[in-house]
Design a protein around this motif. Structure first.
Motif, mmCIF file in Angstrom:
data_model
loop_
_atom_site.group_PDB
_atom_site.id
_atom_site.type_symbol
_atom_site.label_atom_id
_atom_site.label_comp_id
_atom_site.label_asym_id
_atom_site.label_seq_id
_atom_site.Cartn_x
_atom_site.Cartn_y
_atom_site.Cartn_z
ATOM 1 N N LEU A 56 0.824 -1.200 0.000
ATOM 2 C CA LEU A 56 0.000 0.000 0.000
ATOM 3 C C LEU A 56 0.862 1.255 0.000
ATOM 4 C CD1 LEU A 56 -2.671 1.449 0.098
ATOM 5 C CD2 LEU A 56 -2.786 1.019 2.570
ATOM 6 N N ASP A 57 1.950 1.262 0.768
ATOM 7 C CA ASP A 57 2.829 2.440 0.793
ATOM 8 C C ASP A 57 3.463 2.689 -0.571
ATOM 9 O OD1 ASP A 57 2.258 2.897 3.436
ATOM 10 O OD2 ASP A 57 4.085 1.917 4.205
ATOM 11 N N GLU A 58 3.859 1.613 -1.249
ATOM 12 C CA GLU A 58 4.441 1.770 -2.592
ATOM 13 C C GLU A 58 3.413 2.344 -3.561
ATOM 14 O OE1 GLU A 58 7.687 -1.918 -2.665
ATOM 15 O OE2 GLU A 58 5.613 -2.265 -3.307
ATOM 16 N N ALA A 59 2.174 1.856 -3.470
ATOM 17 C CA ALA A 59 1.123 2.351 -4.363
ATOM 18 C C ALA A 59 0.836 3.824 -4.104
ATOM 19 C CB ALA A 59 -0.142 1.521 -4.177
ATOM 20 N N ILE A 60 0.790 4.218 -2.835
ATOM 21 C CA ILE A 60 0.526 5.622 -2.506
ATOM 22 C C ILE A 60 1.642 6.510 -3.047
ATOM 23 C CG2 ILE A 60 0.377 7.273 -0.599
ATOM 24 C CD1 ILE A 60 -1.093 5.090 1.002
ATOM 25 N N ALA A 61 2.901 6.104 -2.852
ATOM 26 C CA ALA A 61 4.030 6.900 -3.338
ATOM 27 C C ALA A 61 3.992 7.033 -4.860
ATOM 28 C CB ALA A 61 5.346 6.270 -2.892
ATOM 29 N N LYS A 62 3.679 5.931 -5.548
ATOM 30 C CA LYS A 62 3.631 5.950 -7.020
ATOM 31 C C LYS A 62 2.532 6.885 -7.518
ATOM 32 C CE LYS A 62 2.706 2.823 -10.918
ATOM 33 N NZ LYS A 62 3.751 3.357 -11.797
ATOM 34 N N LEU A 63 1.330 6.741 -6.962
ATOM 35 C CA LEU A 63 0.206 7.565 -7.416
ATOM 36 C C LEU A 63 0.397 9.032 -7.045
ATOM 37 C CD1 LEU A 63 -1.013 4.787 -7.977
ATOM 38 C CD2 LEU A 63 -3.189 5.649 -7.113
#
Length: 664
Positions: free
Chosen positions: A646-653
């Motif tokens: 989830l943290d990776e997805a938030i950073a990417k978006l």
């Protein structure tokens, strides 16, 4: 003997009656075969038209694509009219010009309006005419003889047109074929030498519509047949592919699928923005505000309605009144076209542009040379009474908002300010992925101001582009005689979109007329009053049209920072609802525009639905993702999915959702 000067500087002496075709043949058989027309003292003419005196001559071949296409499309229109009259006797002919990608012709059918079911038969008849290779012969007629001919044949529209042409104007007719069966049309030309010079497989009739005679709804309704015409079959195929792609990208269709806006008769020519569409508007507005704040502009807001005396003084009342929405307090006792002199009533008008109002702000208080340049910016809502038939989705509306600004500057600051604008425009267009061409529109025949004013203004704009390094072939530099505004020349930015179409959007105009007419002045270093020069400039042009262009350019797949909904969290099973809401909350806290899709539907259905809505990121979660704290990321337009924490997805978006001006 006539002295004919060729492009290489050589001179040939020829006898009266010699044609450009004769000169091409004398030069060589290859050129004789290739030459399709000629430019005589710069004027495009028939290859078979006799020369009339000493002249500069340039022979035109199919390699001169712009001229060749114009000739071919003119011929296709001519052949279309001949074909229609062969198939539908009694049909009257009117006008038939070439267009940017083809041609059309307006007809008055004898029995019924034409329909698209008629087009295949007309196309076949056109191909038969092309195969006959009928010579196209130019003839000069007297007005009386030509009117008599049209009246005898029942061509009332052509007779009316011939009667209305100015006295002394040469009336020319083109005859297709020979003998009594020859077909005639009144036309200024030029044309190719014969109908067989156009390709039989490089045209297509595309649609039928109604059109009023001379564009006036009080006149008779005609049938207009449109076609597209090219130099060869390959060009036609490429164009039809572009049309197919353009239909997929139509902003009106995508606007409905993405729930961006709608149009309806209760506010014809104005836009009802839906929440999704207005998100795009607000993102663009915020982006532009950051850009103009950094560039030293001051934002203002001016009234929608102003006294007509102001528009009369600015010159718009006389030059632009038919496009203005006028509001009388009561009907004044004056002639419609007369001055504004009534004592007991006054005309008001919705502003069609912001410039006079910005001059009024400039005139508040005394301005010094030290105050200049003064850059006033406005997201200005304007109204223009565009013809009903010209309205087109977001691209042509009656109410629109401009990213408008006016730079009041001294003479010595003009070139530097225009250069700065060129740099700003370049950065903004590149942020949206556009390439562009720059063109200089020069003085029109009907204009305000002296020749000296126009000489200065045109030179300043030209010098600024040269110094900015943009007056090159790479940037499509071109000068357009006669296409400036009535008060100023202008630089135009023509954007190229993803499928090769061009859109004229940005502009900057160097104006000495309006400051003079509206008495704008500043105190110079010498203590005397001086006129500022007023630079009118816009980059988006209008928010409505620019959004329409963006939607079509990206085929609805807008950059994440512009997308109305940047991500959707969709569940596979209801057990993941709580985790999906947690994911959405964290994305929202990170500044992502996100929605949750917890419906009891199959995931493939949800994927299809959000793909149609052009949501750029779909985060799919199920029981496993909830247990592991992950998401399956599906990116619009890509195959498969990517497993992220989830943290990776938030950073990417979050990175993708950051506007480009903040990334620089």
């Amino acid at each position: 003997m006539f002295r004919i000067t060729l492009p290489d500087g050589s001179v040939r002496e020829v006898a009266p009656g010699t044609t450009p075709a004769d000169i091409a043949a004398a030069i060589g058989p290859g050129l004789a075969k290739a030459a399709i027309a000629a430019r005589v003292d710069g004027e495009l003419r028939d290859i078979m038209r006799p020369l009339e005196g000493d002249a500069q001559l340039a022979l035109v071949t199919s390699k001169d694509e712009k001229d060749a296409l114009e000739l071919a499309r003119h011929d296709y229109a001519h052949i279309l009219a001949e074909a229609v009259q062969h198939l539908f006797p009694g049909t009257q002919i009117t006008f038939g010009p070439s267009t940017d990608d083809g041609f059309y012709y307006d007809f008055a059918p004898k029995d019924r309006p034409f329909t698209e079911e008629d087009l295949p038969a007309i196309e076949e008849e056109m191909r038969r005419i092309i195969a006959r290779d009928e010579p196209l012969i130019r003839e000069v007629w007297s007005r009386a003889d030509l009117i008599a001919r049209w009246e005898k044949e029942g061509e009332t529209f052509k007779a009316q047109w011939a009667a209305e042409l100015p006295e002394g104007e040469e009336l020319t007719v083109y005859r297709a074929g020979k003998g009594e069966d020859a077909w005639l049309d009144m036309c200024r030309g030029p044309h190719l030498a014969s109908t067989g010079k156009v390709a039989p497989d490089a045209f297509k009739l595309t649609r039928v519509s109604g059109a009023y005679w001379r564009g006036d709804q009080k006149n008779a309704m005609l049938s207009r047949i449109y076609g597209t015409g090219w130099l060869n079959k390959k060009q036609l195929a490429e164009h039809l592919t572009r049309l197919e792609e353009a239909a997929k990208r139509d902003h009106r269709k995508l606007g409905q699928e993405m729930d961006l806006f709608h149009l309806q008769a209760e506010a014809h020519g104005s836009v009802f923005w839906h929440p999704n569409g207005f998100v795009i508007w607000r993102a663009l507005e915020a982006y532009m505000r950051r850009a103009i704040d950094a560039a030293g502009y001051q934002e203002v807001k001016t009234p929608q309605v102003m006294d007509a005396r102001q528009w009369e003084q600015s010159g718009h009342w006389g030059k632009y009144r038919e496009n203005m929405f006028v509001i009388p307090d009561e009907v004044p006792n004056v002639e419609d076209e007369g001055p504004i002199v009534s004592n007991d009533a006054q005309w008001m008008a919705l502003k069609p542009m912001n410039c006079p109002a910005h001059v009024l702000i400039f005139r508040q208080g005394i301005k010094s040379y030290r105050d200049l340049p003064l850059r006033l910016y406005e997201n200005g809502c304007c109204h223009r009474n565009e013809p009903h038939g010209a309205l087109h989705g977001l691209m042509r509306v009656r109410q629109f908002t401009q990213d408008d600004a006016h730079i009041f500057c001294r003479e010595d600051q003009i070139v530097e300010e225009v250069q700065a604008f060129c740099r700003l425009a370049d950065r903004i267009y590149r942020d949206f992925g556009f390439t562009y061409a720059i063109k200089l529109a020069l003085r029109p025949d009907k204009r305000f101001g002296t020749d000296e004013m126009w000489d200065k203004a045109e030179t300043e704009l030209r010098d600024a582009v040269v110094r900015a390094g943009l007056a090159t072939e790479e940037y499509g530099w071109e000068e357009l005689p006669g296409e400036g505004a009535f008060y100023a020349p202008k630089l135009e930015w023509h954007l190229t979109d993803a499928i090769g179409r061009t859109w004229q959007v940005g502009t900057i105009q160097s104006d000495r007329v309006l400051p003079e007419r509206l008495d704008a002045s500043y105190v110079g270093e010498d203590g005397e009053r001086h006129r500022p020069v007023m630079l009118h400039r816009a980059i988006f042009g209008s928010y409505e049209r620019f959004i329409g262009i963006l939607v079509e350019h990206f085929a609805g797949k807008l950059p994440v920072w512009l997308a109305p909904t940047q991500a959707v969290v969709a569940t596979i099973v209801s057990d993941a609802d709580g985790y999906a809401q947690e994911v959405a909350a964290k994305l929202r806290a990170a500044g992502i525009r996100v929605e949750s899709d917890l419906r009891n539907e199959k995931i493939n259905y949800k994927v299809r639905e959000h793909s149609v809505a052009k949501v750029p990121n779909l985060l799919v979660v199920g029981k496993r993702e909830a247990e592991e704290g992950t998401v399956a990321l599906r990116v619009l337009g890509s195959q498969g999915q990517q497993m992220l924490t989830l943290d990776e997805a938030i950073a990417k978006l979050k990175a993708e959702a950051t506007p480009p001006d903040l990334v620089h």
